[in-house]
Motif scaffolding. Structure first.
Motif, PDB file in Angstrom:
ATOM      1  N   ALA A   1       0.853  -1.191   0.000  1.00 28.77           N
ATOM      2  CA  ALA A   1       0.000   0.000   0.000  1.00 28.77           C
ATOM      3  C   ALA A   1       0.885   1.235   0.000  1.00 28.77           C
ATOM      4  O   ALA A   1       1.899   1.293   0.707  1.00 28.77           O
ATOM      5  CB  ALA A   1      -0.912   0.008   1.226  1.00 28.77           C
ATOM      6  N   ALA A   2       0.500   2.222  -0.803  1.00 24.33           N
ATOM      7  CA  ALA A   2       1.225   3.489  -0.875  1.00 24.33           C
ATOM      8  C   ALA A   2       0.416   4.578  -0.184  1.00 24.33           C
ATOM      9  O   ALA A   2      -0.752   4.793  -0.519  1.00 24.33           O
ATOM     10  CB  ALA A   2       1.475   3.870  -2.332  1.00 24.33           C
ATOM     11  N   ILE A   3       1.028   5.247   0.776  1.00 26.52           N
ATOM     12  CA  ILE A   3       0.385   6.352   1.479  1.00 26.52           C
ATOM     13  C   ILE A   3       0.865   7.649   0.830  1.00 26.52           C
ATOM     14  O   ILE A   3       2.063   7.928   0.805  1.00 26.52           O
ATOM     15  CB  ILE A   3       0.728   6.346   2.984  1.00 26.52           C
ATOM     16  CG1 ILE A   3       0.622   4.925   3.549  1.00 26.52           C
ATOM     17  CG2 ILE A   3      -0.183   7.307   3.723  1.00 26.52           C
ATOM     18  CD1 ILE A   3      -0.702   4.243   3.312  1.00 26.52           C
ATOM     19  N   LEU A   4      -0.055   8.425   0.318  1.00 24.42           N
ATOM     20  CA  LEU A   4       0.291   9.548  -0.539  1.00 24.42           C
ATOM     21  C   LEU A   4       0.388  10.874   0.213  1.00 24.42           C
ATOM     22  O   LEU A   4      -0.319  11.103   1.196  1.00 24.42           O
ATOM     23  CB  LEU A   4      -0.754   9.687  -1.655  1.00 24.42           C
ATOM     24  CG  LEU A   4      -1.052   8.424  -2.471  1.00 24.42           C
ATOM     25  CD1 LEU A   4      -2.134   8.720  -3.513  1.00 24.42           C
ATOM     26  CD2 LEU A   4       0.210   7.903  -3.135  1.00 24.42           C
ATOM     27  N   GLY A   5       1.240  11.746  -0.309  1.00 22.74           N
ATOM     28  CA  GLY A   5       1.316  13.119   0.172  1.00 22.74           C
ATOM     29  C   GLY A   5       0.519  14.052  -0.715  1.00 22.74           C
ATOM     30  O   GLY A   5       0.605  15.272  -0.586  1.00 22.74           O
ATOM     31  N   SER A   6      -0.272  13.469  -1.604  1.00 21.69           N
ATOM     32  CA  SER A   6      -1.145  14.225  -2.508  1.00 21.69           C
ATOM     33  C   SER A   6      -2.479  13.498  -2.561  1.00 21.69           C
ATOM     34  O   SER A   6      -2.693  12.512  -1.853  1.00 21.69           O
ATOM     35  CB  SER A   6      -0.540  14.280  -3.915  1.00 21.69           C
ATOM     36  OG  SER A   6      -0.536  12.973  -4.502  1.00 21.69           O
ATOM     37  N   GLY A   7      -3.389  13.981  -3.427  1.00 18.92           N
ATOM     38  CA  GLY A   7      -4.611  13.244  -3.676  1.00 18.92           C
ATOM     39  C   GLY A   7      -4.341  12.060  -4.591  1.00 18.92           C
ATOM     40  O   GLY A   7      -3.254  11.929  -5.158  1.00 18.92           O
ATOM     41  N   ASN A   8      -5.330  11.182  -4.744  1.00 22.56           N
ATOM     42  CA  ASN A   8      -5.170   9.977  -5.554  1.00 22.56           C
ATOM     43  C   ASN A   8      -5.256  10.226  -7.053  1.00 22.56           C
ATOM     44  O   ASN A   8      -4.757   9.414  -7.837  1.00 22.56           O
ATOM     45  CB  ASN A   8      -6.266   8.953  -5.198  1.00 22.56           C
ATOM     46  CG  ASN A   8      -6.216   8.506  -3.757  1.00 22.56           C
ATOM     47  OD1 ASN A   8      -6.203   9.323  -2.843  1.00 22.56           O
ATOM     48  ND2 ASN A   8      -6.213   7.208  -3.531  1.00 22.56           N
ATOM     49  N   GLU A   9      -5.906  11.290  -7.464  1.00 20.41           N
ATOM     50  CA  GLU A   9      -6.118  11.538  -8.892  1.00 20.41           C
ATOM     51  C   GLU A   9      -4.776  11.647  -9.598  1.00 20.41           C
ATOM     52  O   GLU A   9      -3.860  12.310  -9.111  1.00 20.41           O
ATOM     53  CB  GLU A   9      -6.941  12.825  -9.068  1.00 20.41           C
ATOM     54  CG  GLU A   9      -7.639  12.941 -10.398  1.00 20.41           C
ATOM     55  CD  GLU A   9      -6.712  13.528 -11.461  1.00 20.41           C
ATOM     56  OE1 GLU A   9      -6.781  13.076 -12.616  1.00 20.41           O
ATOM     57  OE2 GLU A   9      -5.938  14.445 -11.113  1.00 20.41           O
ATOM     58  N   ARG A  10      -4.657  10.957 -10.741  1.00 18.51           N
ATOM     59  CA  ARG A  10      -3.347  10.829 -11.385  1.00 18.51           C
ATOM     60  C   ARG A  10      -2.764  12.159 -11.852  1.00 18.51           C
ATOM     61  O   ARG A  10      -1.546  12.306 -11.982  1.00 18.51           O
ATOM     62  CB  ARG A  10      -3.436   9.860 -12.562  1.00 18.51           C
ATOM     63  CG  ARG A  10      -3.835   8.431 -12.171  1.00 18.51           C
ATOM     64  CD  ARG A  10      -2.832   7.809 -11.210  1.00 18.51           C
ATOM     65  NE  ARG A  10      -3.168   6.418 -10.939  1.00 18.51           N
ATOM     66  CZ  ARG A  10      -3.940   6.010  -9.931  1.00 18.51           C
ATOM     67  NH1 ARG A  10      -4.446   6.900  -9.085  1.00 18.51           N
ATOM     68  NH2 ARG A  10      -4.202   4.736  -9.766  1.00 18.51           N
ATOM     69  N   GLY A  11      -3.595  13.160 -12.094  1.00 19.14           N
ATOM     70  CA  GLY A  11      -3.092  14.453 -12.531  1.00 19.14           C
ATOM     71  C   GLY A  11      -2.313  15.189 -11.461  1.00 19.14           C
ATOM     72  O   GLY A  11      -1.493  16.063 -11.767  1.00 19.14           O
ATOM     73  N   VAL A  12      -2.541  14.853 -10.183  1.00 24.56           N
ATOM     74  CA  VAL A  12      -1.834  15.515  -9.079  1.00 24.56           C
ATOM     75  C   VAL A  12      -0.943  14.545  -8.312  1.00 24.56           C
ATOM     76  O   VAL A  12      -0.198  14.963  -7.418  1.00 24.56           O
ATOM     77  CB  VAL A  12      -2.822  16.174  -8.089  1.00 24.56           C
ATOM     78  CG1 VAL A  12      -3.654  17.233  -8.778  1.00 24.56           C
ATOM     79  CG2 VAL A  12      -3.722  15.134  -7.424  1.00 24.56           C
ATOM     80  N   LEU A  13      -1.012  13.250  -8.640  1.00 19.06           N
ATOM     81  CA  LEU A  13      -0.259  12.247  -7.892  1.00 19.06           C
ATOM     82  C   LEU A  13       1.230  12.579  -7.900  1.00 19.06           C
ATOM     83  O   LEU A  13       1.798  12.924  -8.927  1.00 19.06           O
ATOM     84  CB  LEU A  13      -0.494  10.862  -8.493  1.00 19.06           C
ATOM     85  CG  LEU A  13       0.085   9.690  -7.695  1.00 19.06           C
ATOM     86  CD1 LEU A  13      -0.917   8.544  -7.648  1.00 19.06           C
ATOM     87  CD2 LEU A  13       1.394   9.218  -8.299  1.00 19.06           C
ATOM     88  N   TYR A  14       1.843  12.467  -6.706  1.00 19.73           N
ATOM     89  CA  TYR A  14       3.263  12.819  -6.570  1.00 19.73           C
ATOM     90  C   TYR A  14       4.040  11.623  -6.043  1.00 19.73           C
ATOM     91  O   TYR A  14       3.617  10.972  -5.086  1.00 19.73           O
ATOM     92  CB  TYR A  14       3.415  13.998  -5.605  1.00 19.73           C
ATOM     93  CG  TYR A  14       4.833  14.511  -5.532  1.00 19.73           C
ATOM     94  CD1 TYR A  14       5.270  15.509  -6.404  1.00 19.73           C
ATOM     95  CD2 TYR A  14       5.741  13.976  -4.621  1.00 19.73           C
ATOM     96  CE1 TYR A  14       6.584  15.963  -6.348  1.00 19.73           C
ATOM     97  CE2 TYR A  14       7.043  14.425  -4.567  1.00 19.73           C
ATOM     98  CZ  TYR A  14       7.457  15.422  -5.438  1.00 19.73           C
ATOM     99  OH  TYR A  14       8.748  15.865  -5.376  1.00 19.73           O
TER     100      TYR A  14
END
Length: 219
Positions: free
Chosen positions: A149-162
């Motif tokens: 599992a990846a915990i993101l520092g951004s939202g999930n939407e691919r356009g903003v995924l970091y």
């Protein structure tokens, strides 16, 4: 905060239907009285549900049975999670694998050896999708047919995924039964302050943390 609203009104549904004046009073912030009550309507909720459905994201509140039990025990657990894919199976142990973005060849090799052994033993791998050690951890878990599992520092939407360079990896994590998890709405861009906050979720979902390689002042 949402936690305060839930405690004050007894449920999120009651909080949603409360007037702006009542919400302002509950949060102790008179300035919130200027919020338009027109925003609190079923049409808005339906629009949000459609957006989340389109992005294949499930909203998991802290009061939901599906909310990870371990995560409730950290300081300031997230009130809600935006989850794409399958949450970590609660009956299995999980290890957070983290490290520097500027990893060395030795660090990446050590990461692969450790994560491969952990994954083969049925241990879940939690990391942050960053470049360097995080990326190596996710890739190795997938190669070993394990869960990650990846915990993101951004939202999930691919356009903003970091980082953007890991969009394909994110898709592969989902395709192979893992998860992308964020406490931020889907279109939220990453910022410097989102990553330290993200780290508490990585630790909170895990029974142990493995730091493979990091500088002395690393987050």
């Amino acid at each position: 905060s949402l936690t305060h609203l839930h405690a004050h009104f007894g449920s999120y549904e009651r909080a949603w239907h409360a007037s702006s004046a009542d919400i302002a009073s509950a949060l102790g912030n008179p300035e919130l009285r200027t919020i338009s009550d027109e925003k609190h309507n079923d049409a808005y909720v339906e629009t949000l549900e459609k957006q989340l459905h389109k992005l294949r994201i499930t909203l998991v509140l802290k009061e939901d049975p599906a909310y990870p039990a371990l995560l409730k025990h950290i300081p300031s657990p997230p009130t809600l999670l935006y989850v794409e894919g399958a949450l970590p199976p609660p009956e299995k142990p999980a290890v957070a694998v983290v490290g520097t973005r500027q990893s060395t060849a030795y660090g990446r090799e050590a990461c692969r050896a450790l994560v491969h052994a952990l994954s083969e033993a049925g241990i879940l791998i939690i990391s942050g999708l960053a470049t360097g050690i995080d990326t190596e951890a996710h890739k190795t878990a997938l190669a070993a047919h394990g869960y990650t599992a990846a915990i993101l520092g951004s939202g999930n939407e691919r356009g903003v995924l970091y980082p953007a360079s890991n969009k394909r990896l994110a898709d592969e994590i989902i395709a192979k039964g893992g998860a992308l998890i964020s406490e931020y709405p889907p279109h939220t861009k990453a910022a410097q302050w989102t990553f330290p906050l993200r780290n508490r979720i990585i630790a909170g979902l895990s029974t142990a943390v493995l730091v493979v390689e990091a500088r002395e002042k690393s987050g």
